[in-house]
Design an enzyme around this catalytic site. Structure first.
Site, PDB file in Angstrom:
ATOM      1  N   THR A  50      11.360   9.120 -11.624  1.00 10.46           N
ATOM      2  CA  THR A  50      10.940  10.504 -12.183  1.00 10.46           C
ATOM      3  C   THR A  50       9.547  10.091 -11.548  1.00 10.46           C
ATOM      4  O   THR A  50       8.754  10.979 -11.308  1.00 10.46           O
ATOM      5  CB  THR A  50      10.394  11.640 -13.398  1.00 10.46           C
ATOM      6  OG1 THR A  50      12.167  11.803 -13.619  1.00 10.46           O
ATOM      7  CG2 THR A  50       9.758  12.382 -13.726  1.00 10.46           C
ATOM      8  N   CYS A  51       8.652   9.134 -11.776  1.00  7.83           N
ATOM      9  CA  CYS A  51       7.527   8.382 -12.076  1.00  7.83           C
ATOM     10  C   CYS A  51       7.484   8.295 -10.404  1.00  7.83           C
ATOM     11  O   CYS A  51       6.192   8.806  -9.604  1.00  7.83           O
ATOM     12  CB  CYS A  51       7.251   7.060 -12.493  1.00  7.83           C
ATOM     13  SG  CYS A  51       6.678   7.769 -14.509  1.00  7.83           S
ATOM     14  N   SER A  52       8.606   7.744  -9.577  1.00  6.51           N
ATOM     15  CA  SER A  52       8.386   7.834  -8.422  1.00  6.51           C
ATOM     16  C   SER A  52       8.073   8.768  -7.292  1.00  6.51           C
ATOM     17  O   SER A  52       7.551   9.276  -6.033  1.00  6.51           O
ATOM     18  CB  SER A  52       9.864   7.287  -7.476  1.00  6.51           C
ATOM     19  OG  SER A  52       9.685   5.523  -7.823  1.00  6.51           O
TER      20      SER A  52
END
EC number: 1.11.1.25
Length: 162
Positions: A50-52
């Protein structure tokens, strides 16, 4: 969580400068106790898929605004090795204001009390998703996500706290 205690000083150590693998994005963390003269404001976050897609792009997009509000450094910390972090950083062409740091043994993550043991799923010890605002080596804001959520740790949330 140990977030009420003083934040650990981050010392960036590059691989050997004679190595062809060495680069500004090939760094790892060495944590030490803070010294009384240390003073800076930073925000940190950790890596997940999700951070990507959301987390890192948000901090890259809002980097100038964060800096204008006094943030000295934006650090993306992952329980991973420097080679993975270098490759991850390369996927974002506008990473000049975000430093990607490897916490290979999760030492820093453990010091913050943000470890997540996913050994049963074959992933080992990882980091919970979070964003911290650190001022003068003390955590001022700790936005820690529950489970796989992405609701409180984005760049907008840190901007609101400034």
């Amino acid at each position: 969580a140990r977030l009420s205690s003083p934040f650990y000083k981050i010392q960036l150590r590059n691989r050997a400068t004679t190595s062809s693998h060495s680069s500004p994005n090939s760094r790892f963390i060495h944590s030490t106790r803070p010294s009384p003269s240390d003073s800076s404001r930073i925000t940190t976050m950790a890596f997940t898929p999700t951070c990507s897609l959301k987390h890192v792009p948000g901090f890259i997009e809002k980097a100038d605004e964060l800096k204008s509000k006094g943030v000295d450094d934006i650090l993306c910390i992952s329980v991973n090795d420097p080679f993975v972090m270098k490759a991850w950083a390369k996927t974002y062409p506008e990473t000049k204001n975000v430093k990607f740091l490897a916490d290979g043994s999760a030492t820093y993550t453990h010091a913050l009390g943000l470890e997540l043991d996913l050994s049963e799923k074959g992933l080992g010890v990882r980091s919970r998703r979070f964003a911290l605002l650190v001022d003068d080596l003390k955590v001022k804001v700790a936005n820690i996500e529950s489970g796989g959520e992405f609701t409180v740790s984005g760049a907008e949330d840190i901007l609101k706290a400034l």
